[in-house]
Structure formats: structure tokens, C-alpha cells
Design a protein around this motif. Structure first.
Motif, mmCIF file in Angstrom:
data_model
loop_
_atom_site.group_PDB
_atom_site.id
_atom_site.type_symbol
_atom_site.label_atom_id
_atom_site.label_comp_id
_atom_site.label_asym_id
_atom_site.label_seq_id
_atom_site.Cartn_x
_atom_site.Cartn_y
_atom_site.Cartn_z
ATOM 1 N N VAL A 27 0.867 -1.174 0.000
ATOM 2 C CA VAL A 27 0.000 0.000 0.000
ATOM 3 C C VAL A 27 0.903 1.222 0.000
ATOM 4 C CG1 VAL A 27 -1.770 1.295 1.238
ATOM 5 C CG2 VAL A 27 -1.825 -1.206 1.250
ATOM 6 N N THR A 28 0.702 2.103 -0.932
ATOM 7 C CA THR A 28 1.565 3.272 -1.063
ATOM 8 C C THR A 28 0.702 4.510 -1.298
ATOM 9 O OG1 THR A 28 3.463 4.195 -2.244
ATOM 10 C CG2 THR A 28 1.831 3.008 -3.563
ATOM 11 N N GLY A 29 1.293 5.692 -1.108
ATOM 12 C CA GLY A 29 0.523 6.911 -1.354
ATOM 13 C C GLY A 29 1.163 8.127 -0.720
ATOM 14 N N VAL A 30 0.400 9.220 -0.710
ATOM 15 C CA VAL A 30 0.836 10.496 -0.141
ATOM 16 C C VAL A 30 -0.268 11.005 0.778
ATOM 17 C CG1 VAL A 30 1.616 12.839 -0.612
ATOM 18 C CG2 VAL A 30 2.140 11.024 -2.235
ATOM 19 N N ASN A 66 5.053 3.825 2.127
ATOM 20 C CA ASN A 66 5.015 2.571 1.367
ATOM 21 C C ASN A 66 5.085 1.416 2.354
ATOM 22 O OD1 ASN A 66 5.060 0.609 -0.593
ATOM 23 N ND2 ASN A 66 7.256 0.846 -1.029
ATOM 24 N N ILE A 67 3.974 0.691 2.521
ATOM 25 C CA ILE A 67 3.916 -0.467 3.412
ATOM 26 C C ILE A 67 3.948 -1.703 2.517
ATOM 27 C CG2 ILE A 67 2.721 -1.560 5.321
ATOM 28 C CD1 ILE A 67 3.480 1.336 5.857
ATOM 29 N N ALA A 68 5.060 -2.419 2.548
ATOM 30 C CA ALA A 68 5.266 -3.540 1.631
ATOM 31 C C ALA A 68 5.117 -4.879 2.351
ATOM 32 C CB ALA A 68 6.649 -3.425 0.987
ATOM 33 N N TYR A 90 -10.197 2.984 6.495
ATOM 34 C CA TYR A 90 -10.667 2.298 5.278
ATOM 35 C C TYR A 90 -10.905 0.836 5.649
ATOM 36 C CZ TYR A 90 -8.461 6.438 3.237
ATOM 37 O OH TYR A 90 -8.078 7.736 2.946
ATOM 38 N N ASP A 91 -12.165 0.409 5.606
ATOM 39 C CA ASP A 91 -12.530 -0.963 5.973
ATOM 40 C C ASP A 91 -12.695 -1.834 4.736
ATOM 41 O OD1 ASP A 91 -12.642 -1.296 8.775
ATOM 42 O OD2 ASP A 91 -14.378 0.040 8.861
ATOM 43 N N ASN A 92 -12.508 -3.178 4.946
ATOM 44 C CA ASN A 92 -12.777 -4.191 3.897
ATOM 45 C C ASN A 92 -12.016 -3.899 2.606
ATOM 46 O OD1 ASN A 92 -14.665 -5.676 5.526
ATOM 47 N ND2 ASN A 92 -16.154 -4.019 5.145
ATOM 48 N N VAL A 93 -10.723 -3.631 2.763
ATOM 49 C CA VAL A 93 -9.865 -3.380 1.607
ATOM 50 C C VAL A 93 -9.247 -4.698 1.165
ATOM 51 C CG1 VAL A 93 -7.820 -2.171 0.778
ATOM 52 C CG2 VAL A 93 -9.388 -1.045 2.371
ATOM 53 N N PHE A 94 -9.308 -5.024 -0.166
ATOM 54 C CA PHE A 94 -8.714 -6.242 -0.717
ATOM 55 C C PHE A 94 -7.550 -5.855 -1.620
ATOM 56 C CE2 PHE A 94 -12.815 -7.681 0.666
ATOM 57 C CZ PHE A 94 -12.612 -8.997 1.056
ATOM 58 N N LEU A 95 -6.445 -6.618 -1.517
ATOM 59 C CA LEU A 95 -5.238 -6.346 -2.282
ATOM 60 C C LEU A 95 -5.052 -7.415 -3.362
ATOM 61 C CD1 LEU A 95 -2.793 -5.471 0.652
ATOM 62 C CD2 LEU A 95 -4.250 -3.928 -0.654
ATOM 63 N N LYS A 96 -4.591 -6.966 -4.524
ATOM 64 C CA LYS A 96 -4.318 -7.878 -5.630
ATOM 65 C C LYS A 96 -2.864 -8.315 -5.597
ATOM 66 C CE LYS A 96 -7.862 -5.947 -8.670
ATOM 67 N NZ LYS A 96 -8.136 -5.331 -9.996
ATOM 68 N N GLU A 99 0.534 -6.311 -6.766
ATOM 69 C CA GLU A 99 0.226 -4.936 -7.129
ATOM 70 C C GLU A 99 0.296 -4.023 -5.903
ATOM 71 O OE1 GLU A 99 -3.420 -4.529 -9.220
ATOM 72 O OE2 GLU A 99 -2.898 -5.986 -10.780
ATOM 73 N N ALA A 100 0.506 -2.742 -6.192
ATOM 74 C CA ALA A 100 0.546 -1.740 -5.125
ATOM 75 C C ALA A 100 -0.756 -0.938 -5.134
ATOM 76 C CB ALA A 100 1.737 -0.811 -5.312
ATOM 77 N N LEU A 101 -1.440 -0.918 -3.983
ATOM 78 C CA LEU A 101 -2.661 -0.122 -3.870
ATOM 79 C C LEU A 101 -2.271 1.341 -3.619
ATOM 80 C CD1 LEU A 101 -5.739 0.207 -3.514
ATOM 81 C CD2 LEU A 101 -5.410 -0.311 -1.097
ATOM 82 N N GLN A 102 -2.710 2.211 -4.517
ATOM 83 C CA GLN A 102 -2.419 3.643 -4.362
ATOM 84 C C GLN A 102 -3.510 4.264 -3.491
ATOM 85 O OE1 GLN A 102 0.290 5.098 -5.574
ATOM 86 N NE2 GLN A 102 -0.159 7.157 -4.852
ATOM 87 N N LEU A 103 -3.076 4.836 -2.344
ATOM 88 C CA LEU A 103 -4.021 5.419 -1.395
ATOM 89 C C LEU A 103 -3.516 6.812 -1.034
ATOM 90 C CD1 LEU A 103 -6.577 4.460 0.221
ATOM 91 C CD2 LEU A 103 -5.016 4.001 2.117
ATOM 92 N N ASN A 104 -4.324 7.826 -1.245
ATOM 93 C CA ASN A 104 -3.919 9.205 -0.957
ATOM 94 C C ASN A 104 -4.865 9.836 0.063
ATOM 95 O OD1 ASN A 104 -1.735 9.216 -2.849
ATOM 96 N ND2 ASN A 104 -3.230 9.423 -4.491
ATOM 97 N N PRO A 105 -4.639 9.573 1.355
ATOM 98 C CA PRO A 105 -5.539 10.112 2.390
ATOM 99 C C PRO A 105 -5.452 11.636 2.466
ATOM 100 C CG PRO A 105 -4.108 8.361 3.242
ATOM 101 C CD PRO A 105 -3.559 8.774 1.923
ATOM 102 N N VAL A 106 -6.600 12.281 2.719
ATOM 103 C CA VAL A 106 -6.656 13.733 2.873
ATOM 104 C C VAL A 106 -7.362 14.035 4.193
ATOM 105 C CG1 VAL A 106 -7.490 15.912 1.954
ATOM 106 C CG2 VAL A 106 -6.715 14.118 0.388
ATOM 107 N N PHE A 107 -6.665 14.739 5.084
ATOM 108 C CA PHE A 107 -7.255 15.156 6.358
ATOM 109 C C PHE A 107 -7.963 16.482 6.164
ATOM 110 C CE2 PHE A 107 -3.923 12.337 8.063
ATOM 111 C CZ PHE A 107 -4.690 11.574 8.935
#
Length: 861
Positions: A27-30, A66-68, A90-96, A99-107
Motif C-alpha cells: 500500500v503506497t501513497g501520499v 510505502n507499506i510492503a 478504510y474498511d474491507n480493503v482487498f489487495l491484488k 500490485e501496489a494499492l495507491q491510497l492518498n488520504p486527505v485530512f
């Protein structure tokens, strides 16, 4: 051969199957804020919801993470937390696979009042609003805002854009500011440091010069106006202000910061955090040094701030944290003067400046060192109950210096300090229990022990060989040739003055306090209700070694029982919340009001003060707009108030008709004690925050109050030696309460031009401002309305993934407005014919700062 080929084929197939099963994902992102600015140090926690396995990491200086090495599939729960923000889940997230899941949290800024991540220790003791679901009138100021807005000022400057709050007095010198909340002064607003009460036990006052380090160590400030959420039986008539300091940080790093400002102000800070080490320990340390010339003439000052926090995670159930902090300092002081002097000589004029032995100097000086240590213990007993306890201690030394003259015929000038040393110990403990899914219980106790040592000592003989002073019944006439230092470190380290060197007075104050408190709160389907109560016993006594012969100076013990009871309800539907709270207090009088004339005489007028508070409010919260509206009514009976002022010519004529300079001279302090006062405060408050465009935040506030006295009051007038000059009775019905503007409103905006670069400005308007209740009038002086505008620029440059440079420039009172922030007289019929905006210029006033500036650079590593 066939068997070999078959074995080879099975081996390859098995390896392929195993490889397919162990293919990992990430899971990766900014992480960003709603303004578009990236965060630094946000924490990402990923939990496999079936197995319970957890993985975690943090965002770097650019907000990247980046959480690998995560297994494909799921479901996963991803939780992103950031200091002072509501966690994003974020609940019930499934990973492929692979692949890297792109997640961009905004507070969003609207979530900034969730403080769970700020309070690392003492969760059960720090009464932040989020701890109770039933709402209150509250404003929360984050560490970023404190760093940006305070600059060279006291930490009270971070609160100026809050409805119902009025800040003044900074022009008197470093640490001399004061604040009122809903028209009630600092002695009637409760201040807590990580759950520890810091109001003076003898008079309820808070001197910001002793707490200048809060600017550097505060993670946030939360202002709870009115009844608040505090469970302690404290003096929260106007409200409660919680300072939450940096608990031992859970990540490694530090910073170096340098600030400069007007009038040669320089401040440097260095800090470092070890992060949570394998041993379970974590250490945070910080050291600050500052000095400056002050805004008013000859109000120089210098000091240091230190902070050390050592945390130890014993196991999953126990956390310990030891904190030691202090702010040794000295500063010369300014005070009110005739308005005519400010108009003639400018805003920097200082009435305290004297020419002594041919040298122009300011004899008024404050010096103090008040280290505080507290030990927090958090015990998670089980998933339904916990216990939080803090044990604290403070050993303070210091005083206030002034010029003295003990001779009626031949002036014998010298400098002396009125010393106020104290030792203060306490413990607060709170037990939390989840009784059911909807019902929670809090219960605890609060114990305090205080001893204050008060006397006068010589600090400078001004060329004389000795000083002679009479009045000590045990020693007789005292002749001393010893002087004592006003250096805050030396005064704290050295032995106190010997008995034969103590002038004017020599007495101890002893205060002991014990309280029990409890709270029940019910919450279900948007409806919440709470009831809260406390009961306390306070012991007051006095030992006098100056006015009474040895063995006869112990006063009678005065014991008073006090209590408070509060309750409230609220209902939330979607973005909307309605709430109402009510409370009653029976508050014990302060020590300084119990014993009259600084003797062992007990004041029969000093009875428990009765307070009734009522409030109602509405809150709206969304991603783009937040709104809060509050209405309140507070009545306060049997009130005892105290204030001081510079004596005017009319005061000298009235209270010193023989013109004896040892009794009272123009410009010297007069102390006023008012008994039997009743006040009624009511008003409306509004504040909002809007985010209409990306990178733009607009905030505003308004407060309309109606604060008046009712009934008769008795006023005792004393001089600087606490000699009683007069006792007066006055009808104060309908007189407006002073020292704070009853109508205020303001508007501010922050805009991010490009990544890392932002500008901001704040405008404030003050109306219906009245001076303090004077001795020569039954009316308070109405002062002219005024406007102030502040502006600033911030820039943050990421020089590496872990290092950043931050720059900040502030300009306060941008348009250099000349304004009066407070007044201590009400002269309307004097011989002068000079007026300024309708005010007789013979009135004693304090003029606010003109245009000031400060700039800082900070390297984070």
C-alpha cells in the motif's frame, strides 16, 4: 527417465504454486491536508481483519509512505492517523497479488478537534472535549498555529482569534499579558497542564512569564468556554484552558529553530526525540534561550526554557512518563500611565522609569524560576476499564522588585523585592469504566498541598551602606547591609534571606485541598447525556513571623466545603448537533481574601462564591464548512475581586491628605479588594471555518456579551505596604464589567499559493470595552473601539525525505493602530481640558503594542 521427467515437472509446478501463494502486495501513497499541504509523520496502520496481523509505517517529510510485504487478498483495515486529526479509516480493503494499492488520504481541517493521537499519556486526566461526547463551547489550537502566530508574544497570543476571549497587557513586558474568558479574568478561568491545575492556589492567578516554555512544548491548546468538560472542582467560571504538552514522541528526530523580532529579540531552540527504543524507553528533550529589549522603554528581559520527557512502555497495560519543565526568566516591567503621557511621548512610554543617583533606570523587575515535574502512569486494566494518575511537584523561587523609601524625613532609597517562594505537591487520579455499550463512568480524586513563603528583601542598596526598617515585633528595628540576587537561577539555588534581613512582612501561607469527582455519560443513536459532580474541602491557615511574637503567629484554621454539579444533553443528526448544559458551583474563597490586611485577621465577608451557568449550542460540521453557535448566561454571587492601579493625583488627595510619601504618592500602586459583588454575564458566540477552494481556508468569529454588576459592594483600599487606606460601600447595579471588550468579531484566511508556500491574515474588531472598576467612580470608563490586523508568510522546503526547512514571518498590528487596551481610572471632571476620542487624558490607561514583527527559520531532521 519418465520418472525423472515427472519428478521435475511436479517440482516446477510446486515451486510455481508456492511462489504464487507468497506473492506480496503493498500500500503506497501520499498523505495531505485539505489545504493541499503534505503531512510529516502521519502513521499508517494496516490490520488483516481475519487473522489480526498488523503492519505499520509512517509518512516521510514529503508525506509519502510505502507499506510492503503484505499478503494478497484480505479483508484489511487501513487506519491513517496524524497529530491532532481524526483518524481516516478504510474498511474491507482487498489487495491484488503483486500490485501496489495507491491510497492518498486527505485530512480535512474539520476533524482537527479529535485529539486522541495528541494525548499519548494521561488520557484519563486531560479533560479534552473529545473525552466526553456531549458537546461544549470549545476551540482547539494546534501546534502548527501556536508556532505560526505566537512569535515573540506570550502563548495567550494563540487565543486571540477565539470568541469570548480577550487578551491584553503584553505591552507591560515579557510574560505580562492577561486574558479574560466571557468577561472573567485569569483567576476565574481554570488552566490545566496535562491535567495538572496551574492556577495559583493562594489567589488563582497565572503569570505567563513563569510559563513562557508552553509556546515551545505545547502540542495544542484547547479553550473550553463556560462549564467545560473538566471533572475537577476548579475555578472554571469563565472557562477551562487545557495545555497538552509534547508527550514523549514515538518517532526519532528533532529540530533546530532560531527566531528574531523587533527590539533586538532573539530566541534559539534545539530539540531531539529518540523515538521508542527496543528497551521500551523514549526520550524527548528541548532547550530554549531568549532575550530582548521589550517594546515599552526599558522592559528588557531574558530567560531559558527547558523540557525533558522520559517515557517507558512497561508492557501493553502500563505506560509511564516523567516530565520536567521550567522557564527561569527576568524582565523589567511597564504599567499603566496617564493617557497624556502616551500621546506626548509615544506608545513606548514607561511610567516606571526613574533617575536614581543620576542614572536613568527601571526599578520594576520580575524574576522567577518555577520548575514543574510530573509523573504520569496509565494503566489499561482490561478492555473495559483503565486508571490514569499524575503525581506532580513545583518548587518556585522569585519575586518582584521595586524602589522603596522608608524614611518620612530623609529619603532612604533602595531596591527591594517582594519575594513569593512556594512548594506545591499534588496527585490527581481518574478511573474509567465502560459499564455497558452506552454507559461510561469516571471517578477520581484530587489532592494538593501548598506552602507559600512571603517577605521583602533588599536587592540593591543604591550606594548606601545599609537599610534600616522598623516593624518586626520580634527583632525590632532591622538594619541590613545584605543584598540578594534577582538572577532567577541564583534565587532558586541560594538560601532564602535570613530572618533579620526580611523587611515589611514575613509570613507563610498554608493551603491543603482534597476533592472527589465523578461522571456518568450515556450515548446511543446520536443522543448523549451526562451528569458530573465533585466535592472538595479546603484548609487555609497562616503563620506570621513579623507582626506577632514567636509562638503566637499561627492563625486560626479556616476550612471550607465546596462543590460543583453539572449536567447536559445533546442530539446529533447527520452534520447537525444541538446541546445544552447547566451547572452550579459553590467555590471556596482564595487565601488572599480570607485573611485581611495581610494579617491573621479573618475576613467574615469571604464566604463561598455561588455560580450558576447555563448554556446552549448548535454545531454543524462537514468537509467544506464548520459552524458553532453558543448562548450562555452565568451569574456569580458573593464574589470577591481584587485589582491594582497606579494612584492618580485625585487618589493621593483622597487617601493621603497629609501628603506623607511613605503612605501614598502619585504613580504608586493601590490595591483594591471588593466584597459582596454580584455579576451577571450573558452573551452569544459564533465561529466558523470554510474551505471553499483547494488551498484556501477562511475562518471567522463573533462574540456579543452583556456583562454587568448588580447590588452593593464593599471595597477595601490598600497601599503598596498593604496598609488599609479606606473602606468604601458602593451600589454597582448596572455598572458594566471591564477589562474585556464585550463585542468582538474577526475574520482570517490562509491560502497556499504553491506547495509549501502560504500567506495568512487576521482582522479583529473590539467594541464596548470598559476599564477596570475604579476607586473614584461608580462607573467603568468606556474606551474607544479599535481594529487590529496581523499578517504572515510561511514557506516549507523539503531538502530530503527526512529533513525540511521552514520559514515564517509575522507582522502584528500591520497598520500601526494607536489603541487603549485597558484602563484603571474614570476621570471625567478634572481641571484638564484635553480629550482624546472623548476620554479625559488624565486617565490611567495601557496602550497596546504598535507595529511589531518577527521571523523564524526551523530545520527539522
Amino acid at each position: 527417465m519418465k520418472k525423472s521427467l515427472l519428478f521435475f515437472a511436479l517440482t516446477v509446478a510446486s515451486y510455481g504454486a508456492i511462489h504464487a501463494q507468497t506473492t506480496t502486495s503493498s500500500v503506497t501513497g501520499v498523505v495531505k491536508q485539505s489545504t493541499g499541504q503534505t503531512t510529516t509523520g502521519a502513521t499508517i496502520k494496516i490490520t488483516h481483519q481475519s487473522s489480526g496481523a498488523t503492519f505499520s509505517g509512517s509518512a516521510d517529510a514529503n508525506g509519502h509512505f510505502n507499506i510492503a510485504n503484505l499478503q494478497d487478498g484480505g479483508p484489511y483495515k487501513i487506519e491513517v492517523t496524524y497529530l491532532g486529526q481524526k483518524p481516516l479509516i478504510y474498511d474491507n480493503v482487498f489487495l491484488k497479488a503483486g500490485e501496489a494499492l495507491q491510497l492518498n488520504p486527505v485530512f480535512s481541517e474539520s476533524s482537527s478537534t479529535n485529539l486522541d493521537e495528541v494525548v499519548v499519556v494521561g488520557r484519563g486526566l486531560i479533560d479534552i472535549a473529545e473525552d466526553r461526547k456531549t458537546p461544549i463551547a470549545v476551540s482547539t489550537i494546534t501546534r502548527e498555529v501556536i508556532e505560526e502566530k505566537v512569535g515573540t508574544q506570550d502563548i495567550t497570543a494563540s487565543m486571540v482569534n477565539t470568541p469570548g476571549v480577550y487578551v491584553s497587557g503584553q505591552a507591560k513586558g515579557f510574560g505580562e499579558s492577561s486574558m479574560t474568558t466571557r468577561g472573567f479574568d485569569q483567576s476565574n478561568t481554570a488552566f490545566l497542564l496535562n491535567g495538572q491545575p496551574i492556577n495559583g492556589m493562594d489567589n488563582g492567578r497565572v503569570y505567563w512569564s513563569n510559563w513562557s516554555g508552553l509556546t515551545d512544548i505545547a502540542s495544542l491548546v484547547q479553550i473550553q468556554r463556560g462549564l467545560g468538560s473538566s471533572k475537577l472542582a476548579i475555578s472554571s467560571v469563565g472557562g477551562t484552558v487545557n495545555f497538552v504538552t509534547k508527550s514523549t514522541d514515538m518517532k526519532e528526530g528533532g529540530f533546530v529553530k532560531t527566531s528574531i523580532g523587533n527590539d533586538m529579540f532573539v530566541k534559539s531552540t534545539i530539540a531531539y526525540n529518540t523515538g521508542l527504543m527496543k528497551s521500551g524507553f523514549a526520550v524527548s528533550a528541548m532547550l530554549t534561550g531568549w532575550k530582548g529589549n521589550g517594546y515599552m522603554d526599558k522592559t528588557e528581559g531574558a530567560g531559558q526554557n527547558y523540557f525533558l520527557s522520559v517515557g517507558y512502555k512497561v508492557n501493553e497495560h502500563h505506560n509511564l512518563n516523567l516530565m520536567v519543565t521550567g522557564a527561569p526568566q527576568w524582565h523589567n516591567q511597564g504599567y499603566t500611565s496617564k493617557l497624556s503621557n502616551f500621546l506626548q511621548y509615544g506608545k513606548r512610554y514607561n511610567d516606571n522609569i526613574k533617575t536614581i543617583n543620576g542614572i536613568e533606570m527601571n526599578p520594576r523587575k520580575n524574576y522567577y524560576h518555577k520548575p514543574v515535574a510530573n509523573l504520569n502512569w496509565d494503566w489499561t486494566i482490561n478492555d473495559k476499564s483503565s486508571l490514569s494518575t499524575v503525581v506532580y511537584a513545583s518548587m518556585a523561587r522569585g519575586g518582584g522588585q521595586s524602589q522603596r523609601n522608608d524614611s518620612k524625613i530623609n529619603p532612604n532609597y533602595y531596591l527591594a523585592a517582594d519575594v513569593n517562594n512556594h512548594q506545591w505537591f499534588g496527585i490527581v487520579s481518574n478511573y474509567q469504566r465502560k459499564l455497558s455499550d452506552n454507559l461510561n463512568l469516571n471517578a477520581g480524586f484530587d489532592l494538593r498541598d501548598f506552602k507559600g513563603e512571603n517577605y521583602r528583601q533588599v536587592t540593591d542598596l543604591l550606594g548606601a551602606t545599609s537599610v534600616t526598617h522598623s516593624g518586626n515585633v520580634n527583632i525590632g528595628t532591622v538594619t541590613t547591609l545584605h543584598t540578594y540576587s534577582t538572577n532567577p537561577w541564583k534565587s532558586w539555588r541560594d538560601k532564602p534571606a535570613a530572618a533579620e534581613d526580611r523587611l515589611a512582612w514575613d509570613y507563610d501561607q498554608i493551603i491543603r485541598y482534597a476533592g472527589l469527582f465523578g461522571q456518568l455519560e450515556y450515548a446511543k443513536d446520536g443522543f448523549t447525556a451526562f451528569v458530573q459532580g465533585s466535592v472538595s474541602e479546603q484548609h487555609n491557615s497562616r503563620k506570621d513571623y513579623f507582626l506577632y511574637t514567636y509562638g503566637t503567629g499561627d492563625s486560626e484554621s479556616v476550612n471550607n466545603l465546596g462543590y460543583n454539579a453539572k449536567g447536559g444533553v445533546s442530539y446529533t443528526l447527520g452534520h447537525h448537533t444541538l446541546f445544552g448544559n447547566a451547572g452550579v458551583y459553590s467555590r471556596q474563597p482564595y487565601q488572599t481574601n480570607i485573611f485581611m490586611n495581610y494579617k491573621n485577621d479573618i475576613n467574615q465577608n469571604a464566604v463561598n462564591e455561588d455560580i450558576l451557568g447555563l448554556e446552549a449550542g448548535y454545531k454543524f460540521s462537514s468537509r467544506y464548512f464548520d459552524l458553532s453557535v453558543n448562548a450562555y448566561r452565568t451569574t456569580w454571587e458573593n464574589r470577591v475581586t481584587g485589582s491594582s492601579k497606579n494612584a492618580s493625583a485625585a487618589d493621593v488627595k483622597k487617601y493621603n491628605p497629609t501628603n506623607d510619601p511613605t503612605i501614598l504618592s502619585e504613580g504608586q500602586y493601590i490595591y483594591l479588594s471588593n466584597y459582596g459583588v454580584k455579576q451577571v454575564h450573558r452573551g452569544l458566540e459564533l465561529d466558523f471555518a470554510a474551505r471553499p477552494l483547494k488551498g484556501l481556508t477562511v475562518k471567522g468569529f463573533a462574540s456579543i456579551g452583556d456583562w454587568k454588576y448588580e447590588g452593593n459592594a464593599t471595597t477595601i483600599v490598600r497601599n503598596e505596604n498593604r496598609v488599609e487606606l479606606a473602606v468604601e460601600n458602593r451600589d454597582l447595579t448596572g455598572v458594566y464589567v471591564g477589562d474585556a471588550a464585550q463585542t468582538t468579531f474577526g475574520l482570517g484566511a490562509t491560502y497556499f499559493i504553491v506547495k509549501g508556500l502560504s500567506i495568512d491574515a487576521d482582522y479583529r474588531r473590539f467594541e464596548r470595552l470598559y476599564g477596570a472598576l475604579p476607586t473614584n467612580s461608580n462607573e467603568t470608563l468606556r474606551l474607544p473601539n479599535y481594529d487590529l490586523t496581523d499578517a504572515g508568510v510561511s514557506y516549507k522546503l523539503h531538502v530530503s525525505p527526512k529533513n525540511a526547512l521552514s520559514f515564517r514571518v509575522n507582522v502584528n498590528n500591520l497598520f500601526n493602530t494607536f489603541y487603549i487596551s485597558e484602563a484603571t481610572s474614570n476621570n471625567t471632571t478634572t481641571s484638564t481640558t484635553t480629550y482624546w476620542k472623548g476620554i479625559d487624558t488624565s486617565n490611567y490607561v495601557l496602550v497596546g503594542w504598535g507595529r511589531t514583527w518577527n521571523a523564524s527559520v526551523k530545520l527539522t531532521f
